[in-house]
Write an enzyme that holds these catalytic residues in place. Structure first.
Site, PDB file in Angstrom:
ATOM      1  N   MET A 185       1.465   1.064   4.816  1.00 16.40           N
ATOM      2  CA  MET A 185       0.575   1.238   5.968  1.00 16.40           C
ATOM      3  C   MET A 185      -0.068  -0.111   6.315  1.00 16.40           C
ATOM      4  SD  MET A 185      -0.866   5.067   5.794  1.00 16.40           S
ATOM      5  CE  MET A 185      -2.137   4.840   4.595  1.00 16.40           C
ATOM      6  N   HIS A 223       1.887  -4.570  -2.880  1.00 15.56           N
ATOM      7  CA  HIS A 223       3.017  -4.348  -1.967  1.00 15.56           C
ATOM      8  C   HIS A 223       4.111  -5.398  -2.197  1.00 15.56           C
ATOM      9  CE1 HIS A 223      -0.337  -2.555   0.552  1.00 15.56           C
ATOM     10  NE2 HIS A 223       0.531  -1.567   0.512  1.00 15.56           N
ATOM     11  N   ARG A 238      -7.784   0.006   0.252  1.00 12.99           N
ATOM     12  CA  ARG A 238      -9.124   0.589   0.360  1.00 12.99           C
ATOM     13  C   ARG A 238     -10.206  -0.226  -0.339  1.00 12.99           C
ATOM     14  NH1 ARG A 238      -9.076   6.265   1.762  1.00 12.99           N
ATOM     15  NH2 ARG A 238      -6.929   6.799   2.131  1.00 12.99           N
TER      16      ARG A 238
END
Ligand code: PAF
Length: 284
Positions: free
Chosen positions: A25, A32, A189
């Protein structure tokens, strides 16, 4: 050179070229990039690594959460370029959901029983939205391999179930969680945490790795973890389960195989983490 594409029609597949896929996302971090590196290892220099960047609205609880999610396309692209990604697919919402994003407007993948425990309790609809977009992306990208982080352990388990039970021709690969120097699991987050919360957040991995090291039954492990969690964190769950998440381990069990899973709120930020029940703290 990384090729940025926005439209499904541009996602062509070269015959004979092995492809690995990293769905994200965006708001990319080293976790990642570990998935990208693992993908490159799988396909080799002659293969193709595809990263998708799409903040999927159907897996969020409400529109505010979707709009608050960090969007950093420019720096994401620079990181993909530096990591040797071949293609970044960054579609619009209408490209992925031409009929709308209300559940009544599209066909979805239902997660089954594994979707109603842990994250599924506090985030109704999340896993159906997540599996639906992953299914769509797998169908579009048609990779040989798809890499997902172990940090979202239940997500990884659900995707593996979907791929197996719905016969997707792809091999799902799980990649170990990347941690900050103080042990906090990397997550997009974490950007929502203020400096004080960021310090408190490190208690989560400390608690989990301490529990992992405790030699005793499941109750002893979980109680050691509970003692170390910051008082500022509102625990949503702290459980030990079998590695395939099919069964919660009984408190009296002395098990080596399994997973300790945590979720909680720090302010308004939901943080999750998990570690093998018995194992080695990668930070030591
Ligand atoms: O883990 C994520 O970032 C998302 O859930 C995923 C797998 C990209 C689907 O939107």
């Amino acid at each position: 050179m990384t090729r940025l594409i926005h439209e499904i029609s541009e996602l062509t597949r070269k015959p004979g070229v092995v492809r690995a896929f990293v769905p994200t996302m965006g708001a990319l971090h080293q976790g990642h990039l570990d998935l990208v590196d693992a993908s490159r290892t799988l396909v080799g220099t002659g293969g193709e690594v595809v990263v998708s960047i799409f903040v999927n609205p159907t897996q969020f609880g409400n529109a505010t959460e979707v709009s608050k999610y960090p969007r950093t396309l420019e720096s994401d692209l620079a990181q993909c370029e530096a990591s040797g990604v071949d293609i970044v697919f960054a579609p619009s919402v209408s490209e992925m959901y031409p009929d709308g994003t209300q559940t009544s407007q599209y066909v979805s993948v239902q997660p089954g029983p594994l979707g109603s425990i842990l994250e599924g309790v506090d985030r109704p609809g999340h896993f159906a939205g997540m599996l639906t977009i992953v299914a769509k992306l797998l169908n579009l990208v048609q990779p040989n391999f798809a890499a997902f982080g172990e940090k979202d352990y239940q997500q990884l388990a659900l995707i593996s179930h979907m791929v197996q039970q719905l016969n997707f021709p792809v091999k799902v690969v799980g990649v170990q969680t990347r941690r900050e120097p103080d042990g906090l699991a990397m997550s997009s987050r974490n950007a929502f945490l203020n400096p004080e919360q960021r310090t408190e957040a490190a208690s989560i991995s400390r608690a989990l790795f301490t529990a992992q090291a405790v030699e005793g039954n499941v109750d002893a492990k979980l109680s050691a973890a509970r003692d170390l969690l910051s008082g500022q964190i509102e625990t949503s769950y702290l459980v030990a389960m079998t590695s395939d998440l099919s069964r919660k381990l009984d408190g009296t069990e002395i098990a080596i195989e399994g997973r300790i899973l945590f979720a909680g709120l720090l302010g308004s930020t939901r943080l999750i983490d998990n570690v093998p029940l018995g194992g080695v703290n990668p930070n030591e």
